[in-house]
Write a protein that holds these residues in place. Structure first.
Motif, PDB file in Angstrom:
ATOM      1  N   CYS A  80      92.047  -3.617  43.542  1.00  0.00           N
ATOM      2  CA  CYS A  80      91.003  -3.397  42.663  1.00  0.00           C
ATOM      3  C   CYS A  80      89.287  -2.985  42.887  1.00  0.00           C
ATOM      4  O   CYS A  80      88.663  -1.933  42.291  1.00  0.00           O
ATOM      5  CB  CYS A  80      90.993  -4.545  41.524  1.00  0.00           C
ATOM      6  SG  CYS A  80      92.318  -4.220  41.228  1.00  0.00           S
ATOM      7  N   HIS A  81      88.972  -2.925  43.838  1.00  0.00           N
ATOM      8  CA  HIS A  81      87.227  -3.397  43.877  1.00  0.00           C
ATOM      9  C   HIS A  81      87.236  -2.129  45.260  1.00  0.00           C
ATOM     10  O   HIS A  81      85.989  -2.188  45.228  1.00  0.00           O
ATOM     11  CB  HIS A  81      86.666  -4.915  44.551  1.00  0.00           C
ATOM     12  CG  HIS A  81      86.335  -6.084  43.262  1.00  0.00           C
ATOM     13  ND1 HIS A  81      85.776  -5.778  42.682  1.00  0.00           N
ATOM     14  CD2 HIS A  81      87.381  -6.587  43.308  1.00  0.00           C
ATOM     15  CE1 HIS A  81      85.790  -6.324  41.359  1.00  0.00           C
ATOM     16  NE2 HIS A  81      86.166  -7.293  41.613  1.00  0.00           N
ATOM     17  N   ALA A  82      88.337  -1.584  45.320  1.00  0.00           N
ATOM     18  CA  ALA A  82      88.038  -0.482  46.541  1.00  0.00           C
ATOM     19  C   ALA A  82      88.540   0.435  45.891  1.00  0.00           C
ATOM     20  O   ALA A  82      87.488   2.126  46.280  1.00  0.00           O
ATOM     21  CB  ALA A  82      88.485  -0.253  48.014  1.00  0.00           C
ATOM     22  N   SER A  83      89.150   0.275  44.948  1.00  0.00           N
ATOM     23  CA  SER A  83      89.654   1.112  43.473  1.00  0.00           C
ATOM     24  C   SER A  83      88.811   1.708  42.893  1.00  0.00           C
ATOM     25  O   SER A  83      88.720   2.535  41.739  1.00  0.00           O
ATOM     26  CB  SER A  83      91.126   2.058  43.668  1.00  0.00           C
ATOM     27  OG  SER A  83      91.573   0.269  42.601  1.00  0.00           O
ATOM     28  N   GLY A  84      87.958   1.309  41.996  1.00  0.00           N
ATOM     29  CA  GLY A  84      87.887   0.897  40.617  1.00  0.00           C
ATOM     30  C   GLY A  84      88.625   0.141  39.636  1.00  0.00           C
ATOM     31  O   GLY A  84      88.576   0.490  38.916  1.00  0.00           O
ATOM     32  N   ALA A  85      90.098   0.261  40.339  1.00  0.00           N
ATOM     33  CA  ALA A  85      91.123  -0.319  38.970  1.00  0.00           C
ATOM     34  C   ALA A  85      90.144  -0.911  37.938  1.00  0.00           C
ATOM     35  O   ALA A  85      90.144  -2.175  38.584  1.00  0.00           O
ATOM     36  CB  ALA A  85      92.644  -0.750  39.875  1.00  0.00           C
ATOM     37  N   ALA A  86      90.988  -0.219  36.970  1.00  0.00           N
ATOM     38  CA  ALA A  86      90.632  -1.493  34.976  1.00  0.00           C
ATOM     39  C   ALA A  86      88.716  -1.993  35.244  1.00  0.00           C
ATOM     40  O   ALA A  86      88.482  -3.126  35.068  1.00  0.00           O
ATOM     41  CB  ALA A  86      91.509  -3.013  35.955  1.00  0.00           C
ATOM     42  N   GLY A  87      88.207  -1.135  36.181  1.00  0.00           N
ATOM     43  CA  GLY A  87      86.847  -1.248  35.453  1.00  0.00           C
ATOM     44  C   GLY A  87      85.883  -1.760  36.811  1.00  0.00           C
ATOM     45  O   GLY A  87      85.396  -2.460  35.746  1.00  0.00           O
ATOM     46  N   ALA A  88      87.096  -2.305  37.919  1.00  0.00           N
ATOM     47  CA  ALA A  88      86.374  -2.925  39.129  1.00  0.00           C
ATOM     48  C   ALA A  88      85.039  -2.718  39.485  1.00  0.00           C
ATOM     49  O   ALA A  88      84.811  -1.275  40.175  1.00  0.00           O
ATOM     50  CB  ALA A  88      87.536  -3.903  39.753  1.00  0.00           C
ATOM     51  N   PRO A  89      83.852  -3.082  39.921  1.00  0.00           N
ATOM     52  CA  PRO A  89      82.971  -2.313  40.847  1.00  0.00           C
ATOM     53  C   PRO A  89      83.339  -2.142  42.064  1.00  0.00           C
ATOM     54  O   PRO A  89      83.929  -2.477  42.638  1.00  0.00           O
ATOM     55  CB  PRO A  89      82.013  -3.363  40.308  1.00  0.00           C
ATOM     56  CG  PRO A  89      82.269  -4.914  40.102  1.00  0.00           C
ATOM     57  CD  PRO A  89      83.807  -4.524  39.443  1.00  0.00           C
ATOM     58  N   ILE A  90      83.077  -1.365  42.739  1.00  0.00           N
ATOM     59  CA  ILE A  90      83.317  -1.187  44.109  1.00  0.00           C
ATOM     60  C   ILE A  90      82.688  -1.001  45.165  1.00  0.00           C
ATOM     61  O   ILE A  90      81.617  -1.181  44.848  1.00  0.00           O
ATOM     62  CB  ILE A  90      83.543   0.456  44.392  1.00  0.00           C
ATOM     63  CG1 ILE A  90      84.648   1.483  43.378  1.00  0.00           C
ATOM     64  CG2 ILE A  90      84.017   1.088  45.729  1.00  0.00           C
ATOM     65  CD1 ILE A  90      85.026   2.160  43.305  1.00  0.00           C
ATOM     66  N   VAL A  91      83.194  -1.786  45.899  1.00  0.00           N
ATOM     67  CA  VAL A  91      82.308  -3.220  46.935  1.00  0.00           C
ATOM     68  C   VAL A  91      81.406  -1.583  47.539  1.00  0.00           C
ATOM     69  O   VAL A  91      82.238  -0.284  48.001  1.00  0.00           O
ATOM     70  CB  VAL A  91      82.994  -3.237  48.068  1.00  0.00           C
ATOM     71  CG1 VAL A  91      82.262  -3.776  48.903  1.00  0.00           C
ATOM     72  CG2 VAL A  91      83.679  -4.901  47.181  1.00  0.00           C
TER      73      VAL A  91
END
Length: 147
Positions: A80-91
């Motif tokens: 999620c945090h590499a793709s922004g899935a579900a609104g996750a902030p991208i590292v």
């Protein structure tokens, strides 16, 4: 007759279970290689990965677990945090992380450990097997790489 078949099956199961405990050096090395990306465990008093035993987190079993934030991120958070899935902030996206970081590290730890209602952030990223310390180390890794 059915009782004999059941007893035979139970006996074979117990024999197989007893044999499963005895691992070859090659099998042990394969297991160690599989868990290496997440961390390592050593006995109390040993040095783990160059970290003195006193600096590790003491588990209930008396083992010292060295927590690897990047390893936890790679196995539990990256999707999620590499793709922004579900609104996750991208590292690495400082603009996306800035308002989150401004809330304080304790708030980020809480979100990682307990999830964040109304978002796609599940408790421990959906990995209930992770320790709180592993989640906090992954949060530290993401914050350090997103400022």
């Amino acid at each position: 007759m059915l009782t004999r078949i059941l007893l035979l099956g139970l006996s074979l199961g117990l024999i197989a279970a007893a044999q499963a405990v005895e691992l070859t050096d090659e099998q042990r090395a394969a297991i160690e290689a599989r868990i290496a990306p997440v961390g390592e465990v050593c006995l109390q008093g040993e040095s783990c990965g160059g970290v003195p035993a006193a600096m590790g987190a003491m588990g209930a079993s008396g083992a010292v677990a060295v927590v690897d934030g990047e390893g936890t991120y790679n196995t539990a958070c990256l999707a999620c945090h590499a793709s922004g899935a579900a609104g996750a902030p991208i590292v690495g996206d400082a603009a996306a992380w800035s308002p989150r970081i401004a809330k304080g590290i304790d708030e980020l730890y809480n979100s990682g450990i307990n999830g964040l209602a109304g978002t796609g952030m599940m408790a421990k990223g959906g990995r209930a097997d992770l320790s709180d310390e592993a989640v906090m180390a992954a949060v530290d890794f993401m914050v350090e790489n997103s400022q």
